[in-house]
Scaffold this motif. Sequence first.
Motif, PDB file in Angstrom:
ATOM      1  N   VAL A   1      -2.928 -10.758   8.859  1.00 20.14           N
ATOM      2  CA  VAL A   1      -1.535 -11.179   9.020  1.00 20.14           C
ATOM      3  C   VAL A   1      -1.308 -11.505  10.487  1.00 20.14           C
TER       4      VAL A   1
ATOM      5  N   ASP B   1       8.431 -11.125  -3.152  1.00 24.99           N
ATOM      6  CA  ASP B   1       8.098  -9.704  -3.040  1.00 24.99           C
ATOM      7  C   ASP B   1       7.563  -9.338  -1.658  1.00 24.99           C
ATOM      8  N   TYR B   2       6.726 -10.217  -1.111  1.00 19.42           N
ATOM      9  CA  TYR B   2       6.158  -9.996   0.222  1.00 19.42           C
ATOM     10  C   TYR B   2       7.273  -9.770   1.241  1.00 19.42           C
TER      11      TYR B   2
ATOM     12  N   ALA C   1       1.654  -6.285   6.891  1.00 18.24           N
ATOM     13  CA  ALA C   1       2.779  -7.074   7.413  1.00 18.24           C
ATOM     14  C   ALA C   1       3.995  -6.200   7.699  1.00 18.24           C
ATOM     15  N   THR C   2       4.263  -5.225   6.846  1.00 13.97           N
ATOM     16  CA  THR C   2       5.435  -4.375   7.073  1.00 13.97           C
ATOM     17  C   THR C   2       5.292  -3.565   8.368  1.00 13.97           C
TER      18      THR C   2
ATOM     19  N   THR D   1       0.548  -7.112   2.432  1.00 16.48           N
ATOM     20  CA  THR D   1       1.965  -6.740   2.522  1.00 16.48           C
ATOM     21  C   THR D   1       2.134  -5.451   3.317  1.00 16.48           C
TER      22      THR D   1
ATOM     23  N   ALA E   1       0.428 -14.789   6.361  1.00 18.33           N
ATOM     24  CA  ALA E   1      -0.684 -14.028   5.778  1.00 18.33           C
ATOM     25  C   ALA E   1      -2.032 -14.725   5.936  1.00 18.33           C
TER      26      ALA E   1
ATOM     27  N   PHE F   1      -2.897  -9.326  -1.912  1.00 18.46           N
ATOM     28  CA  PHE F   1      -1.470  -9.466  -1.596  1.00 18.46           C
ATOM     29  C   PHE F   1      -0.882  -8.114  -1.208  1.00 18.46           C
ATOM     30  N   ASP F   2      -1.165  -7.089  -2.001  1.00 21.00           N
ATOM     31  CA  ASP F   2      -0.626  -5.750  -1.722  1.00 21.00           C
ATOM     32  C   ASP F   2      -1.131  -5.210  -0.382  1.00 21.00           C
TER      33      ASP F   2
END
Length: 302
Positions: free
Chosen positions: A132, A10-11, A171-172, A168, A107, A164-165
């Motif tokens: 990240v 998902d990441y 990271a995007t 993420t 991460a 995690f969310d």
Amino acid sequence: MRVIFMGTPDYAEAILAKLIDTDGIDVVAVYTQPDKPVGRKKILTPPVVKTLALDNNIDVYQPNRLRDEDVVNELLKIECDYIVVAAYGQILPKAVLEHAPCINLHASILPQYRGASPIQQSLLNNDAKTGVTAMLMDEGLDTGDIIKIEEIEIPKDMIVGELFDALTKIATDLTVDVVQNYDNYTPVKQDDSNATHCTKITKANGLVEFEDAYDLYNKYRAYTPWPGIYLQSGLKLKQISLLDSQKDGEAGKIISINENSVDISCLKGSIRIYKVQPQSKKEMDVISYINGKRLSIEDNLS
């Protein structure tokens, strides 16, 4: 600019989606892990990254071994400006690393937590912050030069899914920033003397005892929902909070029964349990569980 993307969970899907939606970036190929059997019926299921790529008419490659000569030769025929890697799950051979700048999104705040489970490790250690790292890949495991780091504070009650969310999202945005502004950054070598490592998580990591409440709670934060935390009896602790981290007590003893929770002492500290799941049964509130077991104050839950 032309980008080859490599990732699997998902990441990685979120990062790929951001690249696809960004003007000026053309994702020309996606590499991901092979489809795998999932669930009790072992239904062959594609990685989410594959599904997203195919929905956007992007060529997908799923080699069992990226290092195989024919796989490498096929990749080298794909012209690109950058290769973006996010939780792909395979080591990139030297020829691929030399094909274009390979940018990895890891991460953690490198060189801290090189390896497979950096998000969980930051919670196990009750870190105040994580982040990240955008890294220029080399032949080592998360050892490449650092391009840019984005940091985030970790609330004391945050569990792994929430962290995690948050990571993420970072990271995007970081991926697009680094790809679009790559020439403006000067990669910096990591200080290997400060490096720490983390390993792949297995179901066995979820086994807990009522020893140190602080450590038990951090395992709950790191391992919920998977592999979850559970006692030697198989009883899963599905929802808990930390009451005290210092006071000595008897391991597993029920010290208080509340309206919708039960307080349990540890050798050091105590926790509050709201929901449990007996082995091979459905999740239930802890009050129903102790009533069914006819447990009361001073009895032992473990």
